[in-house]
Each structure stands twice: as structure tokens, then as C-alpha cells.
Design a protein around this motif. Sequence first.
Motif, mmCIF file in Angstrom:
data_model
loop_
_atom_site.group_PDB
_atom_site.id
_atom_site.type_symbol
_atom_site.label_atom_id
_atom_site.label_comp_id
_atom_site.label_asym_id
_atom_site.label_seq_id
_atom_site.Cartn_x
_atom_site.Cartn_y
_atom_site.Cartn_z
ATOM 1 N N ARG C 132 0.826 -1.202 0.000
ATOM 2 C CA ARG C 132 0.000 0.000 0.000
ATOM 3 C C ARG C 132 0.866 1.260 0.000
ATOM 4 O O ARG C 132 0.512 2.258 -0.611
ATOM 5 C CB ARG C 132 -0.923 -0.010 1.200
ATOM 6 C CG ARG C 132 -1.728 1.249 1.304
ATOM 7 C CD ARG C 132 -3.194 1.073 1.136
ATOM 8 N NE ARG C 132 -3.770 0.146 2.056
ATOM 9 C CZ ARG C 132 -4.928 -0.462 1.825
ATOM 10 N NH1 ARG C 132 -5.532 -0.246 0.705
ATOM 11 N NH2 ARG C 132 -5.424 -1.274 2.705
ATOM 12 N N GLY C 133 1.993 1.208 0.705
ATOM 13 C CA GLY C 133 2.878 2.356 0.710
ATOM 14 C C GLY C 133 3.530 2.596 -0.640
ATOM 15 O O GLY C 133 3.922 3.709 -0.955
ATOM 16 N N ALA C 134 3.657 1.558 -1.432
ATOM 17 C CA ALA C 134 4.387 1.690 -2.692
ATOM 18 C C ALA C 134 3.493 2.129 -3.841
ATOM 19 O O ALA C 134 3.949 2.845 -4.731
ATOM 20 C CB ALA C 134 5.059 0.370 -3.040
ATOM 21 N N ILE C 136 0.499 4.007 -6.037
ATOM 22 C CA ILE C 136 -0.178 5.303 -6.067
ATOM 23 C C ILE C 136 -1.653 4.987 -6.199
ATOM 24 O O ILE C 136 -2.153 4.689 -7.284
ATOM 25 C CB ILE C 136 0.322 6.167 -7.239
ATOM 26 C CG1 ILE C 136 1.842 6.310 -7.153
ATOM 27 C CG2 ILE C 136 -0.352 7.516 -7.233
ATOM 28 C CD1 ILE C 136 2.430 7.084 -8.297
ATOM 29 N N ALA C 137 -2.337 5.044 -5.075
ATOM 30 C CA ALA C 137 -3.688 4.484 -5.024
ATOM 31 C C ALA C 137 -4.694 5.325 -5.779
ATOM 32 O O ALA C 137 -5.650 4.795 -6.328
ATOM 33 C CB ALA C 137 -4.119 4.312 -3.583
ATOM 34 N N ASP C 138 -4.488 6.646 -5.852
ATOM 35 C CA ASP C 138 -5.547 7.467 -6.454
ATOM 36 C C ASP C 138 -5.481 7.503 -7.975
ATOM 37 O O ASP C 138 -6.264 8.191 -8.616
ATOM 38 C CB ASP C 138 -5.540 8.882 -5.862
ATOM 39 C CG ASP C 138 -4.166 9.516 -5.909
ATOM 40 O OD1 ASP C 138 -3.263 8.885 -6.474
ATOM 41 O OD2 ASP C 138 -3.998 10.633 -5.391
ATOM 42 N N ARG C 139 -4.566 6.755 -8.578
ATOM 43 C CA ARG C 139 -4.559 6.677 -10.043
ATOM 44 C C ARG C 139 -5.688 5.812 -10.569
ATOM 45 O O ARG C 139 -6.049 5.901 -11.723
ATOM 46 C CB ARG C 139 -3.226 6.059 -10.524
ATOM 47 C CG ARG C 139 -2.038 6.961 -10.466
ATOM 48 C CD ARG C 139 -2.092 7.985 -11.577
ATOM 49 N NE ARG C 139 -1.266 9.125 -11.249
ATOM 50 C CZ ARG C 139 0.032 9.193 -11.512
ATOM 51 N NH1 ARG C 139 0.634 8.199 -12.113
ATOM 52 N NH2 ARG C 139 0.714 10.242 -11.169
ATOM 53 N N ASP C 192 0.501 1.794 -11.089
ATOM 54 C CA ASP C 192 1.433 2.866 -10.740
ATOM 55 C C ASP C 192 2.004 2.696 -9.345
ATOM 56 O O ASP C 192 1.260 2.542 -8.373
ATOM 57 C CB ASP C 192 0.718 4.220 -10.808
ATOM 58 C CG ASP C 192 0.232 4.516 -12.213
ATOM 59 O OD1 ASP C 192 -0.658 3.792 -12.673
ATOM 60 O OD2 ASP C 192 0.742 5.454 -12.834
ATOM 61 N N CYS C 193 3.335 2.731 -9.242
ATOM 62 C CA CYS C 193 4.028 2.623 -7.956
ATOM 63 C C CYS C 193 4.988 3.800 -7.834
ATOM 64 O O CYS C 193 5.531 4.270 -8.827
ATOM 65 C CB CYS C 193 4.836 1.339 -7.869
ATOM 66 S SG CYS C 193 3.845 -0.139 -7.829
ATOM 67 N N VAL C 194 5.225 4.249 -6.607
ATOM 68 C CA VAL C 194 6.184 5.328 -6.425
ATOM 69 C C VAL C 194 7.612 4.809 -6.576
ATOM 70 O O VAL C 194 8.527 5.555 -6.887
ATOM 71 C CB VAL C 194 6.039 6.023 -5.057
ATOM 72 C CG1 VAL C 194 4.770 6.836 -5.018
ATOM 73 C CG2 VAL C 194 6.072 5.040 -3.914
#
Lengths: 381, 209, 286
Positions: C132-134, C136-139, C192-194
Motif C-alpha cells: 500500500r505504501g508503494a 499510487i492508489a488514487d490513479r 502505478d508505484c512510487v
Amino acid sequence: MASTQHALLSPAELAYLHAALSLTPPIRPDGRSPAQFRPLVAETGILPGTNGSARICFADGTEAIVGVKAEVERTRGGYEGEIVEGGGAEEVVTDVNDEEKKGESDWVEMTVEIPGLRDDDATTAFLGAMISEALLADGGFSRRLWINRRFHWKLYLDILLISPPLSYPLPLLSLTTHLALLATRLPRLKSEGDEDPFFDDDWAAARYLYPRNKKDGKTTARPPVTLLVMAVGNNIIFDPAKEELAVADVALAVSIGEDATTAATATGDDASLMMDVDSTTAAAAITSARNLRLLSIRTIDPPSRLTPSGVPNATNTAYGAATTQKQPEARTAEAEAVEGVWRAPRGGAKPLVMAALVHKVLEKGGIADEVLDALHAVDLG
Amino acid sequence: MASSSSIALPGQLLGPASKFQPGPGTHIHQSNLYSSLLGVVHISQPAKAPGPTKRLTKITPAPAPAELPTVSVSRSGVSEKREVLPEVGNTVLCRVIRITPRQAVVAILICGDTVLHAEWQGLIRVQDVRATEKDKVKIYESFRPGDIVRAEVISLGDQANFYLSTARNELGVLLATSEAGNNMFPVNWKEYQDPETGVSEPRKVARPY
Amino acid sequence: MTDRRRINGPVGATIPLVFEDVEDYEQVATKAARSRAPNAVRKMYLKTGVTPSASGSAYLEIETSGKGGVSGLKLSCTVYGPRSLPRSSPFSPHIILSTHVKYAPFATKQRRGYLRDPAERDLGSHLEAALRGAIIADRWPKSGVDIIVSIIEGDQDRETSKTQGDEAWDIMNALSGCITVASAALADAGIDCVDTVAGGVAALVRDTADSSPSIVVDPIPSEHEKILASCCVAYLPTRNEVTNLWYKGDLPASDMELYTKLVEKGIQASTNANRVLLECLGETVN
């Protein structure tokens, strides 16, 4: 997970909360200081049908009950051959040294029940695993359940949250379990050695699972306690309420235990001997004598990651931003964070921040000391 | 349109946010642009950028006052399987599943020029069928189950549905089957005709390109 | 309660005698030693795109410790989605992650059932926190993604007796593998991941009863006399951030240095795994 319980806050409210909690000193919505816990009511021994029980009620109305039941169980893998009376080689050893008393983790069974959540919910499993993990961390707890080489106590810990989970229930459940275990008594063993166990019927003679000092009735060793800590900006905040957790940058559950051996010497003769030498050093010795152990740390997935983000004025078409896109509802473009506009945090936490959180819990005279002192004051009846 | 291309991994630094605009597949962290996908980097110059880039538009950036080149990371060429989320403003192709007097429920099949793998459900409400005489629109005179419809996404909608609209000339039914089961051809803006039986059926017809 | 539906064995069952072979015993005793340097992790193999029907998938294998009969860790991860949420679920402005970690019934010494037990659920929630930290959830509003990790072979030494190895420590290695393989599968699925997140484990171990404890990365529990503490870290290298930290053990609280070092080594192990992950992803594109 923590994220299943949403605090219904708007982006503007979240931004305000975050800003208030990032101040030095932080301003918490309920006016507590950063390290202050919510007031609670605790009692032990409320259920006569159990071996030990406790109830804790937080000021916000959340309430938990823990009941401990013990059963005698045959140890798996222990030798099950008959003890032949007078049998030459098979000598019954009566004194087993502590090293040989080895417990297994499946001697403790823990169930957590939270109203409104399914039994197989991830939150329930996570909470149960966290509390039992701390309890079994050093193997010292299951050793207490050892009866002889053939039998052991099997402990059933049933943790019930009575109210709906208004805040993340971990600290409440952990504290209640702590008190219930302190109040737990097991019948006094009458049989000797490895023969089939036979117990004293007299409940008054039952022994405490965590033995107590004769003088002041206080226990020397204590079960572990799990504390919830979170960081917002540069501040470290303890015992966060649900609203505070909703803006957390990082949240940790830290389990601490108290080492029995050194605590015993401090309350015993050593401390009084020191008293004669110099009272100040003696006082220091007593506080440092609490030998805290770090048993477990878990990252709690902060619900802040699932909060709705705000829209800055610069890109908000309602405030006269460039309306090149026809639809006002079009996805907000990736942009720099704007001061005062809430954005759900991305990524994790810096390792240094995490270390600071743990340090704050464990430092001498820190929160862990304070909580254990407070728990000492609870009348165990 | 891509002036340069190379491979990017998630978390790879693409450039400072002051020099580029973030496009699809990128994110900003501490004033720098990073890739958020595994894919090919495209840098498109602003002169060409505002065109209809319906390729993989996850995020349509609002053009900044200073026209900066847009950097994006796309999955095309990396993997055949790419999923896109229908987005407000996209043109989609969908099949009508069922109709009620108030709305037509559709399954979105193609978004832009990407075939969708997942099933996304859309909704064409009666007031979104056409731009004029909205009060006289009847759903059963506009769509029938099984029709293939070209529509535009107007809202992310509720938990289950995207809201679609056919209120433009080029939007509406593209393919229709008659009650006799034959493929029909459009005869005017509101009718399809069966070539074999000669019976015409009412539809909201899309203008042929 | 007696089981009346099946034919049961005689009531007074006895346990068959087990004779301990002296030679074997010695062999086991000598086996239990770590051949790697304290800072060295085991070799691993990672490949994406192994399950064609899934949106993204990856397979991870960690080398056996070089002795026969010891299984390494074999993990397979499939990612389905992003796809639309079921009708009953409420609107979500973010992508909904659901993680499932399951040991294959034959993955461990003791057979596991088909239903997920609490330990597996717990692993799933750790994995969820790490991922979850990695991402980008709002994409991806109003969509969900299922991440399913199957542990085909657990990292367990068949030769050691049941009492010697403690499964509680094996689970840390399994989690770090789960994080790495799930991260590769997510990148393969195009979510998408940071950054790329990878897992790493470090432990404070004592090799003999009277030696001083030392910190090793990527520990194999059966190679050590006793594990005092262990931690599993999920780390984002380019952002220098930790998305999940799981520490378990028994350390004196006065010695924060030891704890800090343990986490540092965990991060180091994670960085090593990340190097493999990046190389693997680079290969996927070419």
C-alpha cells in the motif's frame, strides 16, 4: 486492517487536523498532551467462571473483556510410556531445572472478537497475531504453563470487544489482556514429578500465573504491553484516537515486556542496601532497574493513505482556474503539494522517523515506564 | 511525437518538475518527476502535445501557463496487456446490456483505442441520450440490448457505473440488429433499417465519419 | 468426542520407537553452520510474466543453502486487475488492494490445509501494508486489484527435527520473498508505484550456546543455534523510506543501538533484493 475503519472526514478537516498535530507542541482534538493516554476504568477478576479475567472501559466508550481459561493437556512428543514403579533405568526425576522446562507456542490459543467484523477478517487475524506474538516472544510465557514432562496447561485467551471499534482497538485489547493474565490463577499442583497431575481443590490456594510479592502483593514479572504510537510531521503522538490516526504519517505498534529477574532484585534487598549508600543513586537504580525488553514492532497501515485528497484552488475550476478541460470532473493532474490542501500520503516513512518512534517508547523514564507504573497501580484484587 | 525514448522503471528519476510537465505514468516527489510505471519514456513537445493523445491517457495534464514538454511513461511496446481506466472525456465503444425507461446499462468494451480486459459497466441516462428535446427521449426508441454504441464518458459515476453520454452527432448506435436478427444499416439520424424485411427501427444513430 | 464415521485405530495406540543414528546425528550437528558471510544474502532468481492469463505475474526462487534435502523458497505471484469492484462494494476514490498469501499444502514440513490459517492471513495483511505504501492508489479510482502469492515451497530444512526449527522465524523469510515477488508482479501489471519495494530480513543470532550474538542478513533459522530477534523490512530505495517493518524477538530496551543496527541490516538485505528486482524488470522490457 486499520484502513477498514474510516473516519469520515473531509479533505479540509484532514488538512486542519494534520496542521494542528504538526505544530510544536501539537494541538490534539481532545486537548491531550502528545504522550497523554485517554482515561480508562479497569477492573480484574470480574468473571468467576474463568481462571482470570479483566475489563477495561475507555472514556470514549470502547470496552473490552478478556477471559482466560486453562485446561490440562497432554504434551505432544513427551514420552508417554508408563512410569514403571521401581523400574530400574526409568528413574522419576523430581527436580527439573528451568532449562528443561520448555514451552511451545501452541499451548496458548488466542481468539479476538470484534463486533461487526467477520471472524476471518484480516484485522482480527492481525490483532490476534500481534498480541500473541508479544506474549510468546521470548518463550518465557509458555514455560509458565509447564506442569511436568508429560502434561502442560493449555491457556485459552478470549478477547472480546464489547463496543464497536470506535478507535483502533489494539491498545485497549492489549491492556485488557495484560490485566487478565496478571489476575490469572492456576490450581496448585499436588502431585509430584511426572505422574498424572492432581490439583488442590482449594481455589484460595491457587497460584498466580505471574507470581506476586508477599509484601506488597505486586507482581515481579509482568505480561507484555502493546502501545500504539504515530508520527505526524515532527511530532510523536501516543494513544491516537481514530481521527488522529486518519492523518498519521506512520503508525507503529510496539510491544514491550519487563524482565523479571532484575526487577525482582530491585524491589528486594539490593535496593534497600543501596539506600544506605546514597539515596539519589538508589532512586536512579530503581528506575533503571526496570529492565524493559523490546518484544515486537509492527507497522500499522495508516488509514490516512485511503483518505480523499483535496483540490487546490489553482486547479479548481470552480475558483476560476484555467478551464481548458471541458469537464469539471476530469481527473486532477499530478501536481506539487500545496500548503493547506490535504493530500493522502504516499510511500513509507523514513527509517530515522521509525527509529525515533521506538526510541521515544523505550527511553528511560519514557512512555513505557509510565504505562507500566500506571498498570502497577491497578488494584488486582 | 516522441522526441526521445528510453526505458523507465518505477521510481526512476525522469527530471526536475520545473523543466517538464508530468504526463501519464509519472509522479512528482520533492520537485522531481519520477516514473511510476515500467515502460517507455516519451517526451512530447508542447506544440504537439495538446492534440488528441488518446493513446494511454491516464491523466490529462492541464496545460501550464509556461508550455513545458510533457514527459510520460507508457506501457505500449512493453506489454500487450495494458489496462486503462475510462476517464472523463474519453470516447468509448460499448454494448448495451439492458434497458429501462430511465437508463441504458452498457458494458464498456474499448476505451480510446485500447481494448479493455476488465469489465467496466456504464450507464446512459435518458437525459444524456441526445442534446435536444431531452424531454421527449425514450430509451427504447434509442437503444436496444445488443447494440454497439459509441459514447463519451461524462463522469466517474457511482460505485458501479461510469456515466456516459451520446449527446453529440457522432455518438450513438453504430451497429444494430433487427428484431428478425439481421444486421441493419442506418437510414437517417433516428432510424435503422433491416435490409431483408425492410422494417425500420428507431435508434439514436451515430453520424458516420 | 469419538469419530463414529470412520474406522478408528485401537484406543491404546503406542508410538513407534525411533532409534537415533549416531552418525546421522553428528552430520546434522555439523550441517548447522552458515557458510555465507554475515552480510551476504542468498542468490535469487526472479522472472516476471510467468502466468499469461493474469494481468501481471512473477516467480521468485531463492537458492537452497547448498546442501541436499534443503528446499529453498519458491514463490509465485499473480496480479489480477485493475478491474471493477463488485457491485456490493461502496464507491472508493482509490484502488482497493486485496492480498492473499497461501502456503501450498505441501510447502512445509507439516501439511497445511487448503483454507488460509491465521498465520497466512497475518502474512497477507503485512504484505498489504508493504504494498500500500508503494502504489499510487488514487490513479485507479473505483477499481480493485487482487494480489495472490502462493508459497510453493517454504524455506524449511527437512533434515532438522521438528523441535529444532521454529516456524515463527521462517515466516519472516517468507514475507520478505512475498514482498519482492509481489512488487515485480505489480510492475508487470502496470499499476502505478512510487518505487519498487523489496523485502529484506536480518536477525540477531547466537551460533553456539556461549558465543556472543551477531547480526546476519537473510538468516536460515536452522543454521543457527538460537535466533534472538529478527526483523523484516520493506524498503523503497530511491525514496529511502520503509513501508513495512516487522520486528519480533527479545532485545533489552536499553540497547537501542542493537535494534537500529538490525533494521539497518534489514534495509541492506532489501536493497540487495531490489537490485535483482530492477534487473529482472529491465529484462522484461527488452
